[in-house]
Write a protein that holds these residues in place. Sequence first.
Motif, PDB file in Angstrom:
ATOM      1  N   TYR A 179     138.593  66.505-129.567  1.00 16.33           N
ATOM      2  CA  TYR A 179     138.276  68.144-130.598  1.00 16.33           C
ATOM      3  C   TYR A 179     137.113  67.312-131.215  1.00 16.33           C
TER       4      TYR A 179
ATOM      5  N   GLU B  15     128.474  70.080-128.619  1.00 16.36           N
ATOM      6  CA  GLU B  15     127.727  70.850-128.919  1.00 16.36           C
ATOM      7  C   GLU B  15     127.159  70.447-129.831  1.00 16.36           C
TER       8      GLU B  15
ATOM      9  N   ARG C 139     132.304  79.013-136.156  1.00 16.50           N
ATOM     10  CA  ARG C 139     132.948  79.505-135.275  1.00 16.50           C
ATOM     11  C   ARG C 139     132.289  79.612-133.713  1.00 16.50           C
TER      12      ARG C 139
ATOM     13  N   ALA D  42     134.082  76.478-132.561  1.00 18.00           N
ATOM     14  CA  ALA D  42     135.900  76.660-132.394  1.00 18.00           C
ATOM     15  C   ALA D  42     135.720  77.577-130.616  1.00 18.00           C
ATOM     16  N   GLU D  43     134.585  78.029-130.750  1.00 14.39           N
ATOM     17  CA  GLU D  43     134.382  79.423-129.435  1.00 14.39           C
ATOM     18  C   GLU D  43     133.912  78.862-128.086  1.00 14.39           C
TER      19      GLU D  43
ATOM     20  N   GLN E 235     133.751  75.866-127.335  1.00  9.27           N
ATOM     21  CA  GLN E 235     135.472  75.180-127.042  1.00  9.27           C
ATOM     22  C   GLN E 235     136.674  74.906-127.382  1.00  9.27           C
ATOM     23  N   ASN E 236     136.937  76.495-127.604  1.00  8.45           N
ATOM     24  CA  ASN E 236     138.130  76.763-127.724  1.00  8.45           C
ATOM     25  C   ASN E 236     139.082  75.409-128.679  1.00  8.45           C
ATOM     26  N   ILE E 237     138.870  75.544-129.696  1.00  8.82           N
ATOM     27  CA  ILE E 237     139.282  74.872-130.903  1.00  8.82           C
ATOM     28  C   ILE E 237     139.566  75.390-132.176  1.00  8.82           C
ATOM     29  N   PRO E 238     140.934  75.369-132.721  1.00  4.44           N
ATOM     30  CA  PRO E 238     141.070  76.224-133.526  1.00  4.44           C
ATOM     31  C   PRO E 238     139.995  75.967-134.761  1.00  4.44           C
TER      32      PRO E 238
END
Length: 145
Positions: free
Chosen positions: A9, A16, A30, A33-34, A36-39
């Motif tokens: 992660y 990025e 935000r 996270a979007e 790379q689909n990371i919480p």
Amino acid sequence: MEISNKSEYALLALLELASCYSRGESLQIRQMAELQNIPIRYLEQLLATLRRGGIIKSIRGAKGGYVLAREPRTITLLDCLTCIEGLDAIAPVSHQNSQNAENQVIQEVWQEACQAANAVLQQHTLQDLCERRNNHRQKDLMYYI
């Protein structure tokens, strides 16, 4: 050897940031996270660790976010993993109480493997990851006539 979710992660977020470096843009949590689909909560912790480690910088304000602290070509993957996982993750563990020949031989080979892995991680930078990602994306493009 296996890469932890934590390190993966972190490297995805750094990838990025490396992509935006040449444009001088910052990214907000935000956005990363979007992309790379990371919480988000987990990413916040990782970015705090990377900031304390000097890999990234935070920028305050409306256009704030995070940027790399230096050029992507100067940040090695070993730098990143050391920051996230600590020195224990990259240094082979030596069992001093293992005195028999078999254990010593196994430890010697394991140390060689760790040193080889660290050498590879030291050779590759965030810039290399960006270039490889771009190459993979170009290969995945399909042209229709």
